[in-house]
Scaffold this active site. Structure first.
Site, mmCIF file in Angstrom:
data_model
loop_
_atom_site.group_PDB
_atom_site.id
_atom_site.type_symbol
_atom_site.label_atom_id
_atom_site.label_comp_id
_atom_site.label_asym_id
_atom_site.label_seq_id
_atom_site.Cartn_x
_atom_site.Cartn_y
_atom_site.Cartn_z
ATOM 1 N N PHE A 142 0.859 -1.184 0.000
ATOM 2 C CA PHE A 142 0.000 0.000 0.000
ATOM 3 C C PHE A 142 0.896 1.234 0.000
ATOM 4 C CE2 PHE A 142 -2.543 3.430 1.688
ATOM 5 C CZ PHE A 142 -3.705 3.299 0.958
ATOM 6 N N ASP B 107 9.338 2.614 1.701
ATOM 7 C CA ASP B 107 8.182 3.357 2.211
ATOM 8 C C ASP B 107 8.102 3.104 3.716
ATOM 9 O OD1 ASP B 107 5.646 4.084 3.089
ATOM 10 O OD2 ASP B 107 4.636 3.463 1.250
ATOM 11 N N LYS C 182 2.592 9.878 8.493
ATOM 12 C CA LYS C 182 1.866 9.415 9.696
ATOM 13 C C LYS C 182 2.346 10.004 11.025
ATOM 14 C CE LYS C 182 -0.328 5.256 7.927
ATOM 15 N NZ LYS C 182 -1.752 5.436 8.164
#
Ligand code: PLP
Length: 398
Positions: free
Chosen positions: A139, A224, A253
């Site tokens: 993702f 990532d 995040k």
């Protein structure tokens, strides 16, 4: 406003991208707990999906954001920004990257990383190298390019035709990855622990071999770290567990503890491919977000929260493994640090999540048979013990 009214307004005026949400609206938080308007307390084991690293109402973050908001929230990137320079320096001093660029979200950071990889080869006289190999079940975000990078059909199908240049290969399968490399390939991009698809850590040997393959084939390795970064896995960055260094990595995040931010970090020779006008952002790297991120990083260092994530992650996994001996519905427990997945042997993740919610515990579910835990990094043994007691009672009632 009462919950029913909020739910009705949401269903009438908000685009229905989130489906039916958990029936609660939080008013404030303290520590790892959230409180609704009636004062009911929920222990948050999902941490805003890996965002609220310092939990809620941490005085260091509140103070930094309040002080900065009083002085200057935004100013254009046409001018120098002190907290932006300080944050780039702090990240460079604590990571394998030499330079950073700041965006506003994870997807945007990944867009920046992909653009940087492509422009690096263009500026080095290899314009035909634009392809990026990513992993199945990965993702990487919701923009059109990061949807193309994401290895999950359900996110891609409605938006075809996709941005070209991405190939997806199964995780931990080096031969298929090797076969996917072509003259067009410029980079391999991956999460080291796949979060959104159910908490799947990659094998160490695989990751080391991917690094080697990238070196041998002149490819960039993009990691990532949007979910794994900033202490979550028990190291500041997950790549430290694997004994490899990426050429480019991305963060978002938890970086500013809830104030939107994204970051792209890269080694000097790659970062320097971005020249004036090649990339940019109106909000990216603004004083508020950068001051928040500085406060988050300082607090993580001062309160040893990375070590806490490692210790509490092990403790949580041990306790869950003990529960697995009692309840066959727990198939396995996996993860790294405070990124934990409980694989159920039955399709009862949504029911379990609902029952935990009724008891005042927030967890995530992935599909029908994985429970996902991403608690704040400040979590204590007492918090974990109370969660395990609640889970024990819920499992007994299933
Ligand atoms: N990459 C990873 C690994 C993620 O987990 C996420 C979000 O869940 C993203 C990228 C996208 O981040 P954002 O939602 O901030 O765009």
């Amino acid at each position: 406003m009462d919950l029913q009214t909020i739910m009705e307004m949401d269903s009438k005026y908000y685009m229905n991208t989130f489906g039916s949400r958990m029936p609660v609206c939080f008013e404030y938080g303290k520590g790892i707990d959230l409180y609704d308007s009636k004062g009911r307390r929920y222990h948050d084991f999902l941490g805003g999906i890996a965002v609220n690293a310092l939990g809620y109402g941490h005085p260091a973050l509140t103070k930094a954001v309040t002080a900065q908001a009083e002085k200057l929230i935004h100013c254009s990137n046409l001018y120098y920004i002190e907290s932006q320079a300080l944050l780039a320096k702090k990240l460079a001093e604590n990571s394998c990257a030499d330079r950073f660029f700041f965006a506003n979200s994870g997807a945007e950071a990944n867009e920046g990383a992909i653009k940087l990889a492509r422009i690096y080869f263009k500026k080095n006289g290899m314009p035909g190298k634009f392809g990026i190999i990513t992993l199945k079940n990965s993702f990487h975000g919701r923009t059109l390019t990061t949807v193309a990078a994401t290895g999950q059909e359900k996110y891609q199908k409605p938006y075809a035709p996709l941005i070209p240049g991405f190939r997806h290969v199964p995780i931990n399968d080096i031969e298929t990855l090797k076969a996917a490399i072509s003259d067009e390939t410029c980079a391999v991009m991956m999460e080291l622990v796949q979060g959104e698809s159910g908490v799947h850590p990659l094998d160490t040997e695989y990751v080391k071999t991917v690094r080697k393959l990238c070196d041998e084939n002149g490819l960039l390795l993009i990691i990532d770290e949007i979910q794994t970064g900033v202490g979550r896995t028990g190291k500041l960055f997950a790549y430290e567990h694997y004994g490899v260094e990426p050429d480019i990595f991305t963060l978002a995040k938890a970086l500013a503890g809830g104030i939107p931010i994204g970051a792209v970090g890269a080694k000097e020779h790659i970062a320097s491919a971005f020249g004036p006008g090649d990339h940019g952002s109106t909000f990216g790297g603004n004083p508020l977000a950068c001051s928040a991120a500085l406060a988050v990083l300082d607090t993580i260092f001062e309160e040893h929260l990375t070590e806490n994530a490692a210790n509490m992650g092990n403790y949580l996994k041990d306790q869950l493994t003990m529960l697995a001996e009692k309840y066959s519905i727990i198939g396995s427990v996996r993860g790294l640090g405070l990124m934990v997945g409980i694989q159920l042997s039955q399709e009862k993740a949504v029911e379990l999540k609902g029952k935990l919610f009724d008891k005042g515990y927030l967890v995530g579910s992935v599909g029908s048979s994985v429970i996902r835990l991403l608690p704040p990094l400040i979590i204590s043994k007492t918090d974990i013990d109370s969660f395990i007691t609640a889970l024990d009672e819920v499992l007994a009632s299933l």
